[in-house]
Design a protein around this motif. Structure first.
Motif: not given
Length: 182
Positions: A99-114
């Motif tokens: 879920n944290m990755g999901y939120c990070l991805r939607n914030l545009g932080n793809y590296t941290k999301a991955l």
């Protein structure tokens, strides 16, 4: 000088002994919790933080639906904070990582999301939501082959997330992939 030190020590010792004899037993702290009780308490705290994160995430997507990206962003940031707390309290919590990755991805932080998805999948290699969410991050990064590979993986697992990922792949190919939807 030695006599003064000895007298002070004796006075302190007598005072302490007297205090313990007249103080009720319930006034002293109870013994430490067992290790199992401590673990359960940590997990309970982690779950509370996780649930707060879920609530913030839901609010963010309500704002996305209304077109208010500013409020959505703030809620996503708050959700990430709650998920981070949950993970700090329990580092074996793949749902919080995903879920944290999901939120990070939607914030545009793809590296941290991955990174978050990868950690979740190390804990639970067949976690369908993490697989789907990671694949959508791949789509945002233009890594369609990797996203399609994850789609095939979900199909083999007979996961309902495969259909959702297929819609995201189709949307990406049509240039219609939007934040807050996947």
């Amino acid at each position: 000088m030695l006599r003064n030190t000895k007298q002070r020590f004796t006075t302190l010792l007598i005072s302490t002994l007297w205090l313990t004899s007249v103080t009720p037993a319930h006034a002293f702290p109870s013994p430490e919790k067992s290790e199992e009780e401590q673990i359960q308490e940590i997990r309970k705290d982690a779950t509370k933080s996780y649930n707060k994160g879920v609530e913030k995430q839901k609010k963010a997507f309500e704002h996305f639906e209304k077109g208010d990206t500013s409020k959505a962003t703030k809620e996503l940031e708050k959700a990430v904070e709650e998920y981070e707390k949950a993970i700090t309290q329990n580092d074996s919590f793949p749902e919080a990582l995903s879920n944290m990755g999901y939120c990070l991805r939607n914030l545009g932080n793809y590296t941290k999301a991955l990174e978050a998805y990868d950690r979740a999948l190390k804990l639970n290699p067949n976690f369908p939501e993490a697989i789907e969410y990671r694949a959508v991050a791949y789509l945002w990064l233009g890594r369609k082959d990797e996203a399609k590979s994850e789609y095939e993986r979900l199909l083999k697992m007979d996961s309902t997330e495969a259909a959702e990922l297929k819609r995201a792949i189709d949307a990406a190919e049509a240039g219609k992939l939007t934040k807050g939807k996947w």
